[in-house]
Design a protein around this motif. Structure first.
Motif, PDB file in Angstrom:
ATOM      1  N   THR A   1       0.923  -0.895  -0.010  1.00 15.60           N
ATOM      2  CA  THR A   1       0.317  -0.316   0.196  1.00 15.60           C
ATOM      3  C   THR A   1       0.511   0.971   0.145  1.00 15.60           C
ATOM      4  OG1 THR A   1      -1.520  -1.110   1.349  1.00 15.60           O
ATOM      5  CG2 THR A   1      -2.054   1.562   1.570  1.00 15.60           C
ATOM      6  N   ALA A   2       0.569   1.790  -0.861  1.00 15.47           N
ATOM      7  CA  ALA A   2       1.237   3.187  -1.290  1.00 15.47           C
ATOM      8  C   ALA A   2       0.289   4.696  -0.131  1.00 15.47           C
ATOM      9  CB  ALA A   2       1.786   3.401  -2.619  1.00 15.47           C
ATOM     10  N   ILE A   3       1.020   4.898   0.307  1.00 12.69           N
ATOM     11  CA  ILE A   3       0.342   6.185   1.456  1.00 12.69           C
ATOM     12  C   ILE A   3       1.073   7.566   0.858  1.00 12.69           C
ATOM     13  CG2 ILE A   3      -0.576   7.349   2.933  1.00 12.69           C
ATOM     14  CD1 ILE A   3      -1.777   4.226   4.167  1.00 12.69           C
ATOM     15  N   GLY A   4       0.661   7.942   0.101  1.00 15.28           N
ATOM     16  CA  GLY A   4       2.115   9.382   0.034  1.00 15.28           C
ATOM     17  C   GLY A   4       3.144   9.148  -0.775  1.00 15.28           C
ATOM     18  N   GLU A   5       4.772   8.855   0.271  1.00 18.84           N
ATOM     19  CA  GLU A   5       5.586   8.790   0.081  1.00 18.84           C
ATOM     20  C   GLU A   5       6.173   7.582  -0.120  1.00 18.84           C
ATOM     21  OE1 GLU A   5       8.488  12.025  -0.529  1.00 18.84           O
ATOM     22  OE2 GLU A   5       7.602  13.302  -1.891  1.00 18.84           O
ATOM     23  N   ARG A   6       5.387   6.829   1.115  1.00 17.50           N
ATOM     24  CA  ARG A   6       5.540   5.528   1.653  1.00 17.50           C
ATOM     25  C   ARG A   6       5.169   4.771   1.165  1.00 17.50           C
ATOM     26  NH1 ARG A   6       6.299   5.615   8.310  1.00 17.50           N
ATOM     27  NH2 ARG A   6       6.810   3.357   8.408  1.00 17.50           N
ATOM     28  N   ILE A   7       5.371   3.665   0.987  1.00 14.47           N
ATOM     29  CA  ILE A   7       4.663   2.418   0.895  1.00 14.47           C
ATOM     30  C   ILE A   7       5.418   0.882   2.005  1.00 14.47           C
ATOM     31  CG2 ILE A   7       5.236   0.050  -1.085  1.00 14.47           C
ATOM     32  CD1 ILE A   7       6.785   2.367  -2.846  1.00 14.47           C
ATOM     33  N   TYR A   8       3.758   0.925   2.226  1.00 16.05           N
ATOM     34  CA  TYR A   8       3.331  -0.052   3.230  1.00 16.05           C
ATOM     35  C   TYR A   8       3.381  -1.586   2.498  1.00 16.05           C
ATOM     36  CZ  TYR A   8       2.363   3.994   6.073  1.00 16.05           C
ATOM     37  OH  TYR A   8       2.415   5.081   6.522  1.00 16.05           O
ATOM     38  N   ARG A   9       4.940  -2.796   3.230  1.00 18.88           N
ATOM     39  CA  ARG A   9       4.979  -3.693   2.492  1.00 18.88           C
ATOM     40  C   ARG A   9       4.615  -4.957   2.919  1.00 18.88           C
ATOM     41  NH1 ARG A   9       6.990  -2.425  -2.146  1.00 18.88           N
ATOM     42  NH2 ARG A   9       9.043  -1.405  -2.305  1.00 18.88           N
ATOM     43  N   LEU A  10       3.774  -5.806   2.374  1.00 24.70           N
ATOM     44  CA  LEU A  10       2.974  -6.784   2.901  1.00 24.70           C
ATOM     45  C   LEU A  10       3.944  -7.708   4.391  1.00 24.70           C
ATOM     46  CD1 LEU A  10       0.613  -9.320   2.652  1.00 24.70           C
ATOM     47  CD2 LEU A  10       2.641  -9.918   1.044  1.00 24.70           C
ATOM     48  N   ARG A  11       3.321  -8.163   4.580  1.00 20.56           N
ATOM     49  CA  ARG A  11       3.609  -8.082   7.106  1.00 20.56           C
ATOM     50  C   ARG A  11       3.217  -9.675   6.358  1.00 20.56           C
ATOM     51  NH1 ARG A  11       2.225  -4.074  10.165  1.00 20.56           N
ATOM     52  NH2 ARG A  11       0.464  -4.277   9.503  1.00 20.56           N
ATOM     53  N   THR A  12       1.767  -9.982   6.206  1.00 20.14           N
ATOM     54  CA  THR A  12       1.335 -11.207   6.389  1.00 20.14           C
ATOM     55  C   THR A  12       0.107 -11.572   5.833  1.00 20.14           C
ATOM     56  OG1 THR A  12      -0.057 -11.937   8.340  1.00 20.14           O
ATOM     57  CG2 THR A  12      -0.431 -10.086   8.182  1.00 20.14           C
ATOM     58  N   GLU A  13      -0.141 -12.645   5.574  1.00 24.23           N
ATOM     59  CA  GLU A  13      -1.419 -13.617   4.966  1.00 24.23           C
ATOM     60  C   GLU A  13      -2.526 -12.908   5.442  1.00 24.23           C
ATOM     61  OE1 GLU A  13      -4.006 -17.619   4.631  1.00 24.23           O
ATOM     62  OE2 GLU A  13      -1.676 -17.925   5.267  1.00 24.23           O
ATOM     63  N   TYR A  14      -3.007 -12.519   6.923  1.00 22.93           N
ATOM     64  CA  TYR A  14      -3.925 -11.678   7.066  1.00 22.93           C
ATOM     65  C   TYR A  14      -4.193 -10.791   6.619  1.00 22.93           C
ATOM     66  CZ  TYR A  14      -3.274 -15.150  10.436  1.00 22.93           C
ATOM     67  OH  TYR A  14      -3.586 -16.007  12.068  1.00 22.93           O
ATOM     68  N   GLU A  15      -3.336 -10.037   6.021  1.00 25.07           N
ATOM     69  CA  GLU A  15      -3.498  -8.922   5.231  1.00 25.07           C
ATOM     70  C   GLU A  15      -4.420  -9.056   3.048  1.00 25.07           C
ATOM     71  OE1 GLU A  15       0.484  -6.498   5.371  1.00 25.07           O
ATOM     72  OE2 GLU A  15      -0.132  -6.041   7.458  1.00 25.07           O
ATOM     73  N   VAL A  16      -4.327 -10.346   3.112  1.00 26.42           N
ATOM     74  CA  VAL A  16      -4.579 -10.315   1.591  1.00 26.42           C
ATOM     75  C   VAL A  16      -6.195 -11.412   2.238  1.00 26.42           C
ATOM     76  CG1 VAL A  16      -3.972 -11.377  -0.071  1.00 26.42           C
ATOM     77  CG2 VAL A  16      -2.223 -10.650   1.508  1.00 26.42           C
ATOM     78  N   TRP A  17      -6.896 -11.193   1.825  1.00 29.67           N
ATOM     79  CA  TRP A  17      -8.296 -11.146   2.091  1.00 29.67           C
ATOM     80  C   TRP A  17      -8.579 -12.966   1.574  1.00 29.67           C
ATOM     81  CZ3 TRP A  17     -11.626 -13.061   5.059  1.00 29.67           C
ATOM     82  CH2 TRP A  17     -12.977 -13.074   4.554  1.00 29.67           C
ATOM     83  N   PRO A  18      -8.834 -11.962  -0.550  1.00 36.16           N
ATOM     84  CA  PRO A  18      -8.743 -13.058  -1.132  1.00 36.16           C
ATOM     85  C   PRO A  18      -7.974 -14.491  -0.513  1.00 36.16           C
ATOM     86  CG  PRO A  18      -8.239 -10.790  -2.092  1.00 36.16           C
ATOM     87  CD  PRO A  18      -8.232 -10.813  -1.354  1.00 36.16           C
ATOM     88  N   LEU A  19      -6.865 -14.151  -0.051  1.00 40.37           N
ATOM     89  CA  LEU A  19      -6.129 -15.506  -0.342  1.00 40.37           C
ATOM     90  C   LEU A  19      -6.591 -15.981   1.443  1.00 40.37           C
ATOM     91  CD1 LEU A  19      -3.574 -17.589  -0.012  1.00 40.37           C
ATOM     92  CD2 LEU A  19      -1.966 -15.655   0.424  1.00 40.37           C
TER      93      LEU A  19
END
Length: 280
Positions: free
Chosen positions: A82-100
């Motif tokens: 997820t990009a918010i402004g100039e910062r990119i928040y990288r994937l940390r866990t499967e829980y953040e990927v609802w379809p999977l």
């Protein structure tokens, strides 16, 4: 026509005959073949079959590298960073990927995958059988597992009703959707508010926090029921852009599709049989 239904439901039952006609009239087999949710679970199972996936040590969830590989092959690959402004928040866990995470839950509860913490994920013998099923049977198995065996609260963060959904919620939702004629436009807010009152999530007499609760519960019921039913092709949604750009679009209204009526009727028939997988 359907391996699961013919083995579980009495073929001489008039409701089964009616369901067979619905399948033919709706073109249900062809529509089920094209559903992204069905294609994606086949992708997940085949990936686990063909790759060494070792669950994380604490939860048994899929490791990050595997998440990126398998979701890239989904019909609609989810956004992982997820990009918010100039910062990119990288994937940390499967829980953040609802379809999977959703498919993982269906596969695990549905006895298709074994995903032990710190050990290799493996397909079960039932999964090998599942992969040989016709498309409609695959969808029916997944839908039954979600409707009657998975705790819908996993779709939410801190649900207003606690960690476990009301016991009668899946049955009430099924009955309400079955009562709607195919193609009739239903305003989602009215439907969800009435459903919340019927199940006791928002008491009819509540006053002090009623507006807050109604908005929150409406969103929760939409997430657990409307969004998932749309993923299964049960509902066609009428969407409207949310004034807050970081929130998902509003569901203004919906209608039950011909495929949806076929799947809902099958759920009604299967629900009286309890655990049908072992008998199929």
């Amino acid at each position: 026509m359907s391996f699961i239904m013919s083995r579980v439901v009495n073929p001489r039952n008039w409701k089964y005959d009616r369901w067979l006609r619905q399948v033919k009239d709706a073109g249900a087999n062809e529509l089920a073949e094209g559903l992204a949710i069905r294609r994606d679970i086949v992708t997940l199972l085949c990936y686990v079959r063909d790759h060494k996936v070792v669950g994380t040590k604490t939860t048994g969830n899929m490791p990050l590298a595997a998440i990126r590989e398998v979701t890239a092959a989904f019909v609609v690959p989810p956004e992982l960073d997820t990009a918010i402004g100039e910062r990119i928040y990288r994937l940390r866990t499967e829980y953040e990927v609802w379809p999977l995470y959703f498919l993982h839950a269906l596969a695990q509860v549905g006895e298709l995958l074994e995903t032990p913490a710190g050990s290799r994920w493996r397909l079960t013998p039932e999964a090998e059988q599942f992969l040989r099923f016709g498309s409609l049977d695959q969808v029916l198995h997944m839908l039954y597992v979600w409707w009657f065996r998975v705790n819908w609260a996993i779709a939410l963060n801190n649900p207003s009703f606690g960690d476990v959904i009301p016991a009668d919620l899946p049955r009430v939702c099924l009955d309400r959707l079955l009562s709607i004629p195919v193609g009739r436009r239903i305003e989602s807010a009215l439907f969800l508010d009435a459903l919340a009152v019927r199940t006791g999530i928002v008491p009819d007499s509540s006053a002090e926090y009623r507006d807050f609760l109604e908005d929150r519960v409406r969103w929760e019921m939409r997430t657990m029921l409307i969004d998932v039913a749309a993923d299964f092709g049960i509902l066609e949604l009428e969407m409207e852009a949310n004034p807050l750009p970081f929130l998902k679009p509003e569901v203004v209204a919906f209608l039950v599709t011909p495929l949806g009526r076929t799947l809902l009727t099958a759920l009604d028939l299967l629900s009286s049989k309890g655990q049908f997988w072992k008998h199929a």
